[in-house]
Motif scaffolding. Structure first.
Motif, PDB file in Angstrom:
ATOM      1  N   GLY A  76      -7.328 -11.519   8.012  1.00 36.76           N
ATOM      2  CA  GLY A  76      -6.389 -10.927   7.065  1.00 36.76           C
ATOM      3  C   GLY A  76      -6.836  -9.536   6.643  1.00 36.76           C
ATOM      4  O   GLY A  76      -6.021  -8.608   6.520  1.00 36.76           O
ATOM      5  N   ALA A  77      -8.143  -9.373   6.428  1.00 39.67           N
ATOM      6  CA  ALA A  77      -8.676  -8.060   6.067  1.00 39.67           C
ATOM      7  C   ALA A  77      -8.456  -7.047   7.183  1.00 39.67           C
ATOM      8  O   ALA A  77      -8.112  -5.878   6.940  1.00 39.67           O
ATOM      9  CB  ALA A  77     -10.158  -8.179   5.745  1.00 39.67           C
ATOM     10  N   THR A  78      -8.648  -7.485   8.426  1.00 39.95           N
ATOM     11  CA  THR A  78      -8.431  -6.594   9.570  1.00 39.95           C
ATOM     12  C   THR A  78      -6.979  -6.134   9.633  1.00 39.95           C
ATOM     13  O   THR A  78      -6.685  -4.955   9.894  1.00 39.95           O
ATOM     14  CB  THR A  78      -8.806  -7.310  10.885  1.00 39.95           C
ATOM     15  N   GLN A  79      -6.050  -7.071   9.380  1.00 39.66           N
ATOM     16  CA  GLN A  79      -4.628  -6.713   9.387  1.00 39.66           C
ATOM     17  C   GLN A  79      -4.308  -5.733   8.262  1.00 39.66           C
ATOM     18  O   GLN A  79      -3.569  -4.763   8.452  1.00 39.66           O
ATOM     19  CB  GLN A  79      -3.774  -7.973   9.248  1.00 39.66           C
ATOM     20  N   LEU A  80      -4.842  -5.975   7.074  1.00 39.31           N
ATOM     21  CA  LEU A  80      -4.620  -5.060   5.947  1.00 39.31           C
ATOM     22  C   LEU A  80      -5.137  -3.665   6.273  1.00 39.31           C
ATOM     23  O   LEU A  80      -4.465  -2.648   6.012  1.00 39.31           O
ATOM     24  CB  LEU A  80      -5.323  -5.593   4.701  1.00 39.31           C
ATOM     25  N   LEU A  81      -6.349  -3.613   6.828  1.00 38.14           N
ATOM     26  CA  LEU A  81      -6.946  -2.325   7.173  1.00 38.14           C
ATOM     27  C   LEU A  81      -6.113  -1.596   8.218  1.00 38.14           C
ATOM     28  O   LEU A  81      -5.835  -0.392   8.094  1.00 38.14           O
ATOM     29  CB  LEU A  81      -8.366  -2.556   7.680  1.00 38.14           C
ATOM     30  N   THR A  82      -5.665  -2.337   9.230  1.00 37.05           N
ATOM     31  CA  THR A  82      -4.899  -1.724  10.319  1.00 37.05           C
ATOM     32  C   THR A  82      -3.571  -1.172   9.833  1.00 37.05           C
ATOM     33  O   THR A  82      -3.232  -0.004  10.077  1.00 37.05           O
ATOM     34  CB  THR A  82      -4.647  -2.758  11.430  1.00 37.05           C
ATOM     35  N   PHE A  83      -2.792  -1.999   9.143  1.00 40.30           N
ATOM     36  CA  PHE A  83      -1.463  -1.566   8.737  1.00 40.30           C
ATOM     37  C   PHE A  83      -1.515  -0.532   7.623  1.00 40.30           C
ATOM     38  O   PHE A  83      -0.644   0.335   7.530  1.00 40.30           O
ATOM     39  CB  PHE A  83      -0.624  -2.775   8.326  1.00 40.30           C
ATOM     40  N   GLY A  84      -2.553  -0.606   6.778  1.00 39.89           N
ATOM     41  CA  GLY A  84      -2.721   0.439   5.772  1.00 39.89           C
ATOM     42  C   GLY A  84      -2.985   1.793   6.418  1.00 39.89           C
ATOM     43  O   GLY A  84      -2.433   2.823   5.996  1.00 39.89           O
ATOM     44  N   GLN A  85      -3.813   1.817   7.467  1.00 42.68           N
ATOM     45  CA  GLN A  85      -4.091   3.054   8.173  1.00 42.68           C
ATOM     46  C   GLN A  85      -2.844   3.579   8.900  1.00 42.68           C
ATOM     47  O   GLN A  85      -2.583   4.784   8.904  1.00 42.68           O
ATOM     48  CB  GLN A  85      -5.234   2.841   9.173  1.00 42.68           C
TER      49      GLN A  85
END
Length: 441
Positions: A27-36
């Motif tokens: 979930g953290a990876t997805q947040l980081l990716t889509f935030g970027q």
């Protein structure tokens, strides 16, 4: 049939803990990716720049994944995951500080994305190599399916959450939530009971071990062709998600609409996971992969057309369907390989499989470049056509890939003997000419 019976890996305390920690980390990876993704598009409004972000997210990962597989096979997997999760947590914190200070620039995002990609080049091979330390071999297929389910569940929930967070609180909160997710993974690893590992010998050089893993893949048709098809599908078809902010703009919607478009893909992926998880053990896997792969390419082209005409709800439906059938191909092919790979080579061989996730953002660079030269429809159509032609050609013309079944694959000797004779025996054992075991009554 209850959940535990269908997914016996959940009976294992170690896997249950790892499952919870992985939910937080993925979930953290997805947040980081889509935030970027959102931040770069907000700063530049450029499809090509989204592609360069994709390159930053993928190229470092691709450069070190083979080495990451060797490290996973040779050293303590808990320690590796603690280091990579801590590093990503630190990077998320740096992004929070830069956003809140107002000093954020595109080069900051690209640099941090590149460092995170480098860490994931060691993290992802370790995650798929740790399964034998968490579950018995009989529970391995369910562990693989559940691991894929984590990614699909996060793809369903996190994009929508990201869209609402972007709208209500800003991108700094998104990055802060990502840091918390990585912290939860670090804490989970401290309490994770692991079985003794069967590690590769450290007396052999890393270069030789990398060549050993590559040699195993090249001499076994299942790995050679299924990995190739997975890579091509991610690069040419699934990579359209890297340009999702542009598709949201074409659909005349905002951050919330972007979240729904991304969430539609996550929901579709979960449905695909459940459908393929219920497939009979004697079902024809080749047919399932062929049909699902072709439909994924066609549906992605349809999604692009719907977006160009701003048919938002049609685009949502087609994105859901494309993700559903694409997930069916990915899980079927990955489980087939997990059943056949020797434990001593698992980190290297399945680590190479994790490179497909890096090819997704890198494919965004291809689509973004072709879009700048022509338009988004031509870019997606070219990519889907390349994939479908290769898929149909490989699965219909290669005799060793016809009529694959789980029952047949489980009978293949999992040996690290890489001789030509052993390879030929492996290929022959999965040929359609080999009698398939009787179907269970």
């Amino acid at each position: 049939m209850n959940l535990i019976s269908r997914y016996p890996a959940l009976r294992e305390r170690a896997y249950a803990l790892f499952f919870v920690g992985s939910l937080a980390a993925v979930g953290a990876t997805q947040l980081l990716t889509f935030g970027q993704l959102w931040l770069v598009y907000e700063l530049t409004e450029s499809a090509l720049m989204l592609g360069w972000l994709g390159a930053a997210m993928s190229l470092p990962n691709l450069a070190v994944t083979l080495l990451g597989g060797v490290i996973a096979d040779r050293y303590d997997k808990r320690t590796i995951l603690q280091v990579t999760s801590s590093g990503n947590m630190l990077l998320s914190g740096i992004l929070v500080v830069l956003v809140l200070s107002g000093d954020i620039a595109v080069w900051h995002i690209l640099l941090i994305a590149g460092i995170s990609s480098l860490l994931n080049g060691f993290d992802w091979p370790t995650r798929v190599a740790i399964f034998p330390q968490l579950v018995e071999r009989a529970a391995l297929p369910s562990a693989v399916a559940l691991h894929s389910f984590i990614w699909q569940l996060m793809r369903m929930t996190i994009p929508a959450l990201t869209g609402f967070l972007l709208f209500a609180a800003g991108v700094g909160v998104v990055f802060a939530a990502a840091g918390i997710g990585y912290l939860m993974m670090c804490v989970t690893l401290l309490y994770l009971p692991l079985r003794p590992a069967l590690s590769a010998s450290s007396s052999v050089g890393a270069g030789a071990q990398i060549l050993e893993g590559i040699g195993f893949i090249l001499r076994n048709d299942i790995f050679k062709y299924l990995l190739l098809l997975t890579f091509v599908g991610m690069f040419f078809v699934n990579s359209h998600t890297q340009l999702m902010p542009m598709f949201a703009s074409l659909n005349l919607t905002d951050e919330v609409g972007l979240g729904f478009l991304l969430a539609a893909g996550g929901v579709g992926s979960i449905v695909g996971t459940l459908v393929i998880g219920g497939m009979r053990q004697d079902g024809d896997l080749t047919y399932a992969m062929l049909l699902s792969g072709v439909l994924a390419g066609v549906a992605t082209v349809g999604f692009t057309v719907a977006s160009m005409f701003a048919w938002f709800y049609v685009a949502l439906a087609l994105q859901f369907f494309a993700a559903c059938v694409g997930s069916m191909f990915l899980i079927t092919s990955m489980t087939a390989m997990q059943l056949c790979v020797p434990d001593e080579l698992r980190g290297r061989v399945m680590g190479i499989h994790t490179m497909c996730y890096s090819l997704l953002p890198l494919g965004g660079l291809f689509l973004g470049g072709v879009t700048d030269l022509t338009n988004i429809f031509i870019a997606v159509l070219v990519g889907a056509s390349v994939y479908i032609v290769l898929l149909v050609g490989s699965l219909t013309l290669k005799s060793s890939l016809r009529h694959l079944r789980y029952a047949t694959l489980q009978q293949i000797p999992r040996s690290v003997d890489l001789s030509i004779d052993q390879s030929a025996a492996t290929s022959a054992s999965i040929s359609h000419e080999t009698p398939v075991p009787p179907r269970p009554q």
